[in-house]
Enzyme design. Structure first.
Site, mmCIF file in Angstrom:
data_model
loop_
_atom_site.group_PDB
_atom_site.id
_atom_site.type_symbol
_atom_site.label_atom_id
_atom_site.label_comp_id
_atom_site.label_asym_id
_atom_site.label_seq_id
_atom_site.Cartn_x
_atom_site.Cartn_y
_atom_site.Cartn_z
ATOM 1 N N ARG A 1 0.898 -1.166 0.000
ATOM 2 C CA ARG A 1 0.000 0.000 0.000
ATOM 3 C C ARG A 1 0.924 1.199 0.000
ATOM 4 O O ARG A 1 1.649 1.450 0.942
ATOM 5 C CB ARG A 1 -0.880 -0.037 1.252
ATOM 6 C CG ARG A 1 -1.699 1.247 1.501
ATOM 7 C CD ARG A 1 -2.783 1.432 0.456
ATOM 8 N NE ARG A 1 -3.639 2.566 0.793
ATOM 9 C CZ ARG A 1 -3.483 3.807 0.323
ATOM 10 N NH1 ARG A 1 -2.491 4.075 -0.512
ATOM 11 N NH2 ARG A 1 -4.314 4.758 0.672
ATOM 12 N N HIS B 1 1.612 7.151 1.791
ATOM 13 C CA HIS B 1 0.426 8.003 1.830
ATOM 14 C C HIS B 1 0.266 8.580 3.223
ATOM 15 O O HIS B 1 0.969 8.212 4.156
ATOM 16 C CB HIS B 1 -0.821 7.193 1.438
ATOM 17 C CG HIS B 1 -1.159 6.089 2.389
ATOM 18 N ND1 HIS B 1 -0.460 4.900 2.437
ATOM 19 C CD2 HIS B 1 -2.121 5.991 3.359
ATOM 20 C CE1 HIS B 1 -0.967 4.120 3.371
ATOM 21 N NE2 HIS B 1 -1.973 4.760 3.950
ATOM 22 N N HIS C 1 -3.100 10.469 5.883
ATOM 23 C CA HIS C 1 -4.521 10.761 6.060
ATOM 24 C C HIS C 1 -4.656 12.119 6.737
ATOM 25 O O HIS C 1 -4.073 12.358 7.797
ATOM 26 C CB HIS C 1 -5.194 9.686 6.914
ATOM 27 C CG HIS C 1 -4.898 8.290 6.468
ATOM 28 N ND1 HIS C 1 -5.314 7.809 5.244
ATOM 29 C CD2 HIS C 1 -4.213 7.278 7.060
ATOM 30 C CE1 HIS C 1 -4.913 6.555 5.119
ATOM 31 N NE2 HIS C 1 -4.232 6.219 6.201
ATOM 32 N N GLU D 1 -4.602 6.379 11.906
ATOM 33 C CA GLU D 1 -4.772 5.001 11.431
ATOM 34 C C GLU D 1 -4.316 4.010 12.500
ATOM 35 O O GLU D 1 -3.212 4.107 13.027
ATOM 36 C CB GLU D 1 -3.964 4.779 10.154
ATOM 37 C CG GLU D 1 -4.002 3.331 9.643
ATOM 38 C CD GLU D 1 -3.228 3.148 8.354
ATOM 39 O OE1 GLU D 1 -3.497 3.907 7.404
ATOM 40 O OE2 GLU D 1 -2.350 2.250 8.288
ATOM 41 N N HIS E 1 3.158 7.229 5.797
ATOM 42 C CA HIS E 1 3.478 5.834 6.092
ATOM 43 C C HIS E 1 3.223 4.939 4.883
ATOM 44 O O HIS E 1 2.653 5.376 3.875
ATOM 45 C CB HIS E 1 2.683 5.336 7.300
ATOM 46 C CG HIS E 1 1.202 5.479 7.151
ATOM 47 N ND1 HIS E 1 0.537 6.669 7.318
ATOM 48 C CD2 HIS E 1 0.235 4.563 6.849
ATOM 49 C CE1 HIS E 1 -0.762 6.500 7.128
ATOM 50 N NE2 HIS E 1 -0.974 5.231 6.831
ATOM 51 N N GLU F 1 -10.818 5.394 2.778
ATOM 52 C CA GLU F 1 -9.524 4.871 2.338
ATOM 53 C C GLU F 1 -9.239 5.257 0.895
ATOM 54 O O GLU F 1 -8.091 5.319 0.472
ATOM 55 C CB GLU F 1 -9.520 3.350 2.492
ATOM 56 C CG GLU F 1 -8.313 2.623 1.928
ATOM 57 C CD GLU F 1 -6.994 2.989 2.617
ATOM 58 O OE1 GLU F 1 -5.934 2.722 2.013
ATOM 59 O OE2 GLU F 1 -7.020 3.526 3.732
#
Length: 387
Positions: free
Chosen positions: A97, A100, A102, A107, A146, A169
């Protein structure tokens, strides 16, 4: 602007009405207050409680690609869950993943299967690279950059939790999205790489990508001199969380006391054995979000004014109980009901119905329910927790 005769008459009527109301209020024995509707009697029917169970694994289309999948439960899919969102994410070997962050939510994650590697950078410039196994949790505060990567040659599955139900998400800030949408000339000036490299990048985010298989040996960062974060983003929940055992199961609580960086949520791992219940209780300081790891059961919620609703749930489903609402959970199946639970507070609090009753005089409780004082006194022998 000139007013029409109709406008004038309307205003005049309003003025006369206002004068009449004022005079009426001044008249003896009169009141200007509009009578309020009488409150409903205590046992009057009320609006039914909302649905509070959602199938996160099968209820949403989610995202599926070569490297894995993601299915979420936000307010769009699960309207009652205003304070917590969840994502069930799977990564195949070699998948990641992408980097990125948020902007509106922290998270949290619990590893359900396999192993995961994460990297994170904090606002003070420190970094951390950690490897997680089944039963481990991580926590990245809001805005921390992260990455999540499947570790080893077997797929991994983890549950993500976010401290806002309005989080999605699929609306996060991804590094490939930002870089590909920025002018190649600006990117060349920012990185020292040629503009031609950035010009040929696809104009979209990778989201879940596929790369080389991650091995056990921790790789060095490009800048190996970056200091390591002083705060651990990792906690071994299944192995290190304090456990409270009961006749019918156990629960393990991880709050900010046990895991200091986890400053907006509390996590609980709970097992309920077949035929047993998690006693009637409520949480005065937080909403509760439950994910069923395995087993089948039902959740019953009391929302005042005669409103009680009971809903079944099973593996892959989530439930949400609003702050202060009374509830219990029952294992209705033949195998252990395993739950991972989140609360939108860093401190864990609960109040038990049974504890509340026995904290009062026996005569008072007898008067409440029309029982004898002997019956009321016998409540001291009740089971606690899960039984």
């Amino acid at each position: 602007m000139p007013k029409s005769r109709r406008d004038f008459l309307s205003l005049s009527t309003l003025g006369l009405t206002a004068i009449g109301s004022t005079l009426g209020a001044l008249a003896p024995g009169k009141t200007s207050a509009t009578p309020h509707a009488a409150p409903p009697p205590p046992n009057a029917p009320s609006e039914e409680l909302e649905n509070f169970v959602y199938d996160i694994e099968n209820g949403s289309k989610g995202w599926v690609g070569e490297g894995g999948s993601a299915k979420e439960a936000t307010v769009d899919e699960f309207p009652i869950s205003q304070s917590i969102a969840g994502v069930s994410m799977r990564l195949k070997p070699g998948a990641f993943r992408e980097l990125h962050w948020h902007s509106i939510a922290a998270e949290w994650a619990f590893v359900l299967e396999g192993r995961v590697r994460t990297t994170v950078i904090t606002p003070d410039g420190t970094t951390s690279t950690d490897d997680f196994e089944t039963g481990d949790i991580w926590y990245f505060p809001k805005g921390f950059g992260h990455m999540l990567q499947c570790l080893g040659d077997k797929p991994c599955h983890f549950l993500l939790g976010f401290d806002s139900g309005h989080f999605s998400e699929f609306g996060t800030f991804s590094v490939t999205d930002w870089v590909s949408q920025t002018s190649p000339e600006i990117m060349a000036r920012n990185t020292g790489l040629p503009a031609s490299f950035f010009a040929q990048l696809p104009k979209k985010e990778v989201y879940i990508g596929v790369g080389k298989l991650a091995t056990d040996a921790l790789p060095k960062n490009i800048n190996a001199g970056k200091p390591t974060s002083a705060y651990s983003h990792k906690f071994r929940m299944e192995k290190d969380a304090p456990m409270q055992e009961f006749k019918g199961g156990f629960h393990k609580v991880v709050s900010s006391v046990e895991f200091p960086i986890q400053n907006s949520l509390t996590a609980v791992r709970m097992n309920i054995e077949p035929g047993c219940i998690r006693e009637l209780h409520w949480h005065p300081n937080a909403d509760e979000w439950q994910y069923v790891m395995s087993g089948t059961g039902k959740v019953s919620v009391f929302g005042s004014h005669g409103r009680v609703k009971t809903m079944p749930f099973s593996k892959g489903m989530v439930s949400f109980i609003k702050q202060g609402y009374g509830h219990y959970v029952e294992n209705t199946g033949t195998e252990t009901l395993k739950l991972i639970v989140l609360f939108n507070s860093p401190i864990y609090q609960e109040l038990s119905l049974n504890d509340w009753l026995v904290a009062n005089p026996s005569q008072l409780i007898a008067d409440h329910f029309g029982m004898t004082t002997e019956q009321a006194s016998s409540l001291i022998n009740h089971n606690k927790g899960i039984y």
